[in-house]
Design an enzyme around this catalytic site. Structure first.
Site, PDB file in Angstrom:
ATOM      1  CD1 TRP A  46      11.389 -62.806  22.187  1.00 56.00           C
ATOM      2  CD2 TRP A  46       9.670 -61.860  23.259  1.00 56.00           C
ATOM      3  NE1 TRP A  46      11.682 -61.473  22.366  1.00 56.00           N
ATOM      4  CE2 TRP A  46      10.640 -60.865  23.020  1.00 56.00           C
ATOM      5  CE3 TRP A  46       8.506 -61.504  23.937  1.00 56.00           C
ATOM      6  CZ2 TRP A  46      10.486 -59.546  23.420  1.00 56.00           C
ATOM      7  CZ3 TRP A  46       8.344 -60.180  24.338  1.00 56.00           C
ATOM      8  CH2 TRP A  46       9.317 -59.218  24.072  1.00 56.00           C
ATOM      9  NE  ARG A  94       6.521 -79.826  17.836  1.00 57.63           N
ATOM     10  CZ  ARG A  94       7.427 -80.111  16.920  1.00 57.63           C
ATOM     11  NH1 ARG A  94       8.158 -79.151  16.399  1.00 57.63           N
ATOM     12  NH2 ARG A  94       7.639 -81.351  16.523  1.00 57.63           N
ATOM     13  CG  PHE A 130      11.745 -74.342  14.234  1.00 61.26           C
ATOM     14  CD1 PHE A 130      12.542 -75.060  13.351  1.00 61.26           C
ATOM     15  CD2 PHE A 130      12.351 -73.751  15.333  1.00 61.26           C
ATOM     16  CE1 PHE A 130      13.900 -75.206  13.569  1.00 61.26           C
ATOM     17  CE2 PHE A 130      13.718 -73.884  15.551  1.00 61.26           C
ATOM     18  CZ  PHE A 130      14.498 -74.627  14.667  1.00 61.26           C
ATOM     19  N   GLY A 169      10.138 -54.702  19.870  1.00 62.56           N
ATOM     20  CA  GLY A 169      10.752 -54.071  21.030  1.00 62.56           C
ATOM     21  C   GLY A 169      10.898 -52.585  20.923  1.00 62.56           C
ATOM     22  CB  ALA A 173      12.139 -62.879  26.658  1.00 62.35           C
ATOM     23  CE  LYS A 193      15.271 -57.562  16.973  1.00 65.20           C
ATOM     24  NZ  LYS A 193      15.372 -58.401  18.160  1.00 65.20           N
ATOM     25  NE  ARG A 198      17.134 -66.300  21.586  1.00 67.89           N
ATOM     26  CZ  ARG A 198      16.145 -65.575  22.088  1.00 67.89           C
ATOM     27  NH1 ARG A 198      16.132 -65.304  23.380  1.00 67.89           N
ATOM     28  NH2 ARG A 198      15.187 -65.093  21.338  1.00 67.89           N
TER      29      ARG A 198
END
EC number: 1.1.1.94
Length: 331
Positions: A15, A35, A87, A139, A143, A194, A258
């Site tokens: 993304w 990173r 994260f 959305g 992506a 979702k 995913r």
């Protein structure tokens, strides 16, 4: 004045890559924090992100790539965060530059585990950012299709419509259409929920359920989403709008999803750990399931699909047994 505004993308995943691509259409320069030093070097040399959406080619003269989050934050007026919610806290730990007067937009679809808050609420409560300086990018949009330059739609939500319009304009192009919304909380919760329903769709597919059943589950899913969000943040909204129903459908059915892929693996018999190891990207819905389930203990919305996914992922219950029981509660 808006022409002089500076933007930074925070994150190195798919993304973040898609958003950097969209911004580069309309801006001469953006800051991009990630990173991964090797990824930065690769982009500088080969103009592609080696790990995500590698087909996207960047004009590197437009990119201020950095592995220092303070440098990116200091540079920009608008910060767009595209880091998995699990994260986010760790990524923000090295931050020493003040976020005061920064305008923060989240493209994150999840809840911050350490605070059990959606990202907008997290920034408001933990960093004292006023809600008029917080927005959401949602959305229905993958992506991967942005990378392919297929026609896609975004919803930009912010309490300040001028800021929403600014971000919408900077992300728009001949293949990106962006509209604005004032439902910051609802669109962000919908973006989180979702992913859970997409995992459910994947589990069902992995177990051998067909399109007929999954259409019923998605229909129940949007009604379940409406009940949950109404408990969290009651306001006038049309749950059938693209930001809610459209985002649910694309995540529940797309081959690029995913979360659906993760659920499909669980349905086929993978353990949670083995499914995560097999995937190269984070399935946000895994973390969202626990957060949504725990939050709903206080809200009391009727959420049989969330409950079923939680039972499979976190209580170790047999997916086949749980989903057979779920079929009896759907209509």
């Amino acid at each position: 004045m808006s022409q002089n505004l500076k933007f930074a993308v925070i994150g190195g995943g798919s993304w973040a890559t898609a958003i950097a691509k969209m911004l580069c259409v309309n801006l001469d320069e953006i800051s991009w924090y990630m990173r991964n030093d090797a990824a930065i070097e690769h982009i500088q040399k080969y103009k592609h992100n080696p790990n995500y959406l590698s087909s996207v080619e960047f004009d590197t003269t437009k990119l201020k790539l950095t592995n220092n989050i303070n440098e990116a934050v200091e540079y920009a007026d608008y910060l767009i965060f595209a880091i998995p919610s699990a994260f986010l806290n760790a990524e923000l730990e090295p931050l020493t530059v003040s976020l005061e007067n920064k305008i923060i937009f989240s493209a994150i679809k999840g809840i911050v585990p350490e605070t059990s808050l959606i990202v907008g609420e997290h920034f408001h409560i933990q960093y004292d950012i006023p809600y008029y300086n917080i927005g959401v990018i949602t959305g229905p949009c993958h992506a991967e299709e942005v990378a392919l330059e297929r026609l896609s739609y975004l919803t930009i939500a912010c309490g300040d419509p001028d800021k929403a319009c600014t971000v919408a304009k900077k992300l728009s192009s001949n293949y990106i259409k962006a509209k604005i919304s004032d439902d910051i909380i609802g669109t962000e919760y919908a973006a989180m929920l979702k992913n859970i329903y997409a995992i459910a769709a994947g589990i069902a597919h992995g177990l051998g359920y067909g399109d007929n059943f999954q259409s019923v589950m998605m229909s129940n899913g949007i009604r379940e989403m409406r009940k949950f969000i109404k408990k969290v943040h009651k306001m006038k909204r049309d749950i059938n709008d693209s930001a809610y129903l459209g985002d649910l459908l694309v995540t529940g059915y797309s081959v690029f999803s995913r979360n659906r892929m993760f659920g499909n693996m669980i349905g086929k018999g993978y353990t949670v750990k083995s499914a995560m190891m097999e995937m190269s990207m984070v399935a946000e819905g895994y973390y969202a399931t626990k957060s949504a389930y725990k939050l709903n203990q206080g809200y009391g919305a009727k959420t049989p699909i969330i409950d079923a996914v939680y039972a499979v992922l976190y209580e170790g219950k047999n997916a086949k047994t749980v989903f057979k029981k779920l079929t009896e509660s759907l209509d």
